[in-house]
Scaffold this active site. Structure first.
Site, PDB file in Angstrom:
ATOM      1  N   GLY A 294       0.821  -1.206   0.000  1.00  0.00           N
ATOM      2  CA  GLY A 294       0.000   0.000   0.000  1.00  0.00           C
ATOM      3  C   GLY A 294       0.856   1.258   0.000  1.00  0.00           C
ATOM      4  O   GLY A 294       1.914   1.325  -0.632  1.00  0.00           O
ATOM      5  N   SER A 295       0.425   2.253   0.768  1.00  0.00           N
ATOM      6  CA  SER A 295       1.097   3.559   0.748  1.00  0.00           C
ATOM      7  C   SER A 295       2.450   3.560   1.445  1.00  0.00           C
ATOM      8  O   SER A 295       3.197   4.536   1.333  1.00  0.00           O
ATOM      9  CB  SER A 295       0.190   4.613   1.392  1.00  0.00           C
ATOM     10  OG  SER A 295      -0.966   4.813   0.601  1.00  0.00           O
ATOM     11  N   THR A 296       2.784   2.490   2.174  1.00  0.00           N
ATOM     12  CA  THR A 296       4.088   2.468   2.843  1.00  0.00           C
ATOM     13  C   THR A 296       5.239   2.457   1.838  1.00  0.00           C
ATOM     14  O   THR A 296       6.374   2.769   2.197  1.00  0.00           O
ATOM     15  CB  THR A 296       4.214   1.228   3.753  1.00  0.00           C
ATOM     16  OG1 THR A 296       4.076   0.045   2.965  1.00  0.00           O
ATOM     17  CG2 THR A 296       3.156   1.246   4.840  1.00  0.00           C
TER      18      THR A 296
END
Length: 428
Positions: A294-296
């Protein structure tokens, strides 16, 4: 007279030695296993005194008859008998095998009164591994369990047969397994005199066992509890690291299970229920679960872009709330429907702008992304000191060609998101 003189004088040393050999035995003494603590000094793994009823199968002509007689004074259920027979098949017949474990004081007293009726049965005092916060730490601390055939082969291969001659349990998972040599200690020995039945009369000589060393983890108990409460028994993993020194502060995989069942001898029914559970509690999701990052992954893509001159810190991108590849109608949506407007790298990371990183990934291309993420060790083991870590997936052109026999498409670069790492990989 000549024969008597020969035996009593000339051969005195020889027969005296044989006599002593028949009456004396060297018995191993099991070392006390080291304790495991949290960073704030709370005991996570300890040794509790226990009493077990142990039998030497070689000296029992009729095991079933013996069990029947023992049941008249001590409770022995069918599961105890099943475990005893299973262990008997794995051990040599002259070795002691536990028939009942965790006897209480009343049961010990009852057997002591009737001990003269059972020449090859003894109550043996020992220690059982206990985990006071079992469910909360099982995936990091792990557990010990009875030594099986595979363990015996490993022990023999390492030349440690003697050091484990009095040990029944060994670390199976987590810290208990990784630091087995550190926690186990060194076996001791005692020379004893025994009677015709093999019972010890007196100790002639003794070398004490050296206890295993204690271990302090870096995990903080209060943070661990917060992470557990946050997951609320749902499937998932939480791992946190101190960026200043790399210490793991929280290590939680959910759902969990009680390791004490394994250390005391888990019955087959309970074990099968854990194996077949839809929740899969035995999986250590911190090091074995594979999840899209995801956004990590966005800060990593930003660093790769800066290093390769694809973007500078102030350069802005227009975000209308969606992104499309040139010549394609499909829209890759941003989480913010109305978009973020003009967005630079700093704003894109702070607001987690999907469109900014869709464009950035496309401009970088799969080859530069793969090369850049490889430098951050994606697709490699984290080096965490717990065994059985699964390696996350870092996709590339070669990987897709090899695994699917297909070419890489531009749209796959847009939604790549950095592959499918295990959670611990993202923090180290």
């Amino acid at each position: 007279l000549t024969r008597i003189f020969f035996l009593t004088v000339i051969q005195n040393v020889h027969y005296t030695t044989l006599s002593k050999t028949n009456r004396q035995k060297i018995l191993p003494i099991a070392p006390i296993r080291g304790l495991i603590y949290s960073s704030d000094g709370v005991i996570l793994a300890e040794n509790k005194p226990t009493y077990s009823l142990e039998v030497i199968p070689e000296k029992i002509p009729d095991i079933d008859q013996l069990i029947s007689k023992l049941r008249e004074i001590i409770h022995i259920d069918d599961k105890d008998v099943e475990r005893f027979k299973r262990l008997s098949n794995k051990k040599r017949r002259f070795e002691r095998v536990p028939l009942r474990i965790n006897l209480n004081e009343n049961e010990v007293a009852l057997f002591s009164i009737n001990r003269h009726l059972f020449s090859s049965v003894d109550v043996v005092e020992g220690f059982n591994r206990h985990y006071p916060l079992g469910r909360e730490f099982v995936h990091s601390v792990g557990y010990v369990s009875r030594i099986d055939e595979n363990d015996l082969k490993k022990i023999s291969k390492l030349g440690l047969d003697s050091n484990y001659s009095a040990t029944n349990h060994i670390g199976k998972l987590g810290i208990e397994e990784s630091y087995e040599s550190y926690l186990h200690g060194e076996v001791g020995f005692q020379k004893v005199e025994v009677n015709a039945e093999g019972r010890v009369i007196r100790v002639i000589e003794r070398t004490d066992a050296k206890p295993g060393k204690n271990i302090y983890l870096t995990i903080d108990l209060s943070l661990q509890k917060v992470a557990i409460e946050s997951l609320n028994n749902k499937k998932g993993a939480i791992v946190a690291m101190d960026p200043r020194n790399g210490e793991i502060l929280t290590f939680v995989s959910s759902p969990s299970y009680d390791p004490n069942a394994f250390s005391s001898g888990i019955d087959n029914q309970l074990y099968q229920s854990l194996l077949s559970s839809k929740e899969k509690p035995l999986i250590n999701r911190v090091i074995q679960g594979k999840y899209p990052p995801g956004s990590t992954i966005k800060p990593f893509l930003g660093l790769i872009a800066l290093e390769n001159g694809i973007k500078n810190v102030e350069e802005e991108v227009w975000c209308p709330g969606w992104f499309s590849l040139e010549g394609h109608e499909h829209r890759y949506r941003d989480w913010k429907k109305q978009g973020h407007g003009y967005t630079n790298l700093s704003k894109a990371i702070i607001q987690s702008c999907d469109v900014f990183f869709y464009k950035l990934a496309y401009e970088l291309g799969i080859d530069q992304i793969y090369k850049g993420l490889s430098r951050f060790s994606f697709g490699q083991a984290s080096g965490l000191d717990i065994n059985d870590e699964r390696i996350g997936l870092l996709p590339s052109r070669e990987w897709k060609r090899r695994s699917k026999n297909e070419a890489w498409f531009p749209g796959e670069t847009v939604i790549l998101g950095g592959g499918i790492p295990v959670p611990v990989r993202l923090i180290v």
